[in-house]
Design an enzyme around this catalytic site. Structure first.
Site, PDB file in Angstrom:
ATOM      1  N   CYS A   1     -43.407 -46.541  93.154  1.00 31.28           N
ATOM      2  CA  CYS A   1     -43.674 -46.151  94.481  1.00 31.28           C
ATOM      3  C   CYS A   1     -45.112 -46.611  94.078  1.00 31.28           C
ATOM      4  O   CYS A   1     -46.010 -47.410  95.146  1.00 31.28           O
ATOM      5  CB  CYS A   1     -44.060 -44.714  93.545  1.00 31.28           C
ATOM      6  SG  CYS A   1     -42.503 -43.104  94.274  1.00 31.28           S
TER       7      CYS A   1
ATOM      8  N   CYS B   1     -44.325 -42.339  89.193  1.00 39.46           N
ATOM      9  CA  CYS B   1     -43.076 -43.217  89.761  1.00 39.46           C
ATOM     10  C   CYS B   1     -43.668 -44.454  89.839  1.00 39.46           C
ATOM     11  O   CYS B   1     -44.820 -44.874  90.657  1.00 39.46           O
ATOM     12  CB  CYS B   1     -42.803 -42.349  90.805  1.00 39.46           C
ATOM     13  SG  CYS B   1     -41.333 -43.903  91.792  1.00 39.46           S
TER      14      CYS B   1
END
Length: 107
Positions: free
Chosen positions: A36, A33
């Protein structure tokens, strides 16, 4: 990597988050991600600055039980717990000042 951010597994969630004596910021994330990875260093900085909050990361690819239990459908998905209950949720990356305000306004 900060030693103030605890990387936990599902088996530790109840003890580290639900039974914590102080508010807990939980970041549900994954290695793949991009957003993230952008938020990760911010969370580590906040963990150094905010002694009154426990910071926890849960890799959803390895630990799916609590991600499913709390309806984590997109990441980063950050939940703030107090006394074992969710008090608020932030989905998506935020700059440091906004993420800090999110935590302070909810604890």
């Amino acid at each position: 990597m900060s030693d103030k951010v605890l990387h936990i597994e599902d088996s530790q969630f109840e003890q580290e988050v639900l039974n914590s004596d102080k508010p807990v910021f939980v970041d549900f994330w994954a290695q793949w991600c991009g957003p993230c990875k952008m938020v990760g260093p911010i969370i580590e900085e906040l963990a150094e600055e905010m002694e009154n909050v426990k910071f926890v990361k849960v890799d959803i690819d390895q630990n799916q039980e609590y991600a499913a239990k709390f309806g984590v459908m997109s990441i980063p998905n950050m939940l703030l717990f107090k006394d074992g209950n969710i008090v608020n949720r932030q989905i998506g990356a935020l700059p440091k000042n906004e993420l800090k305000a999110f935590i302070e306004n909810n604890i």
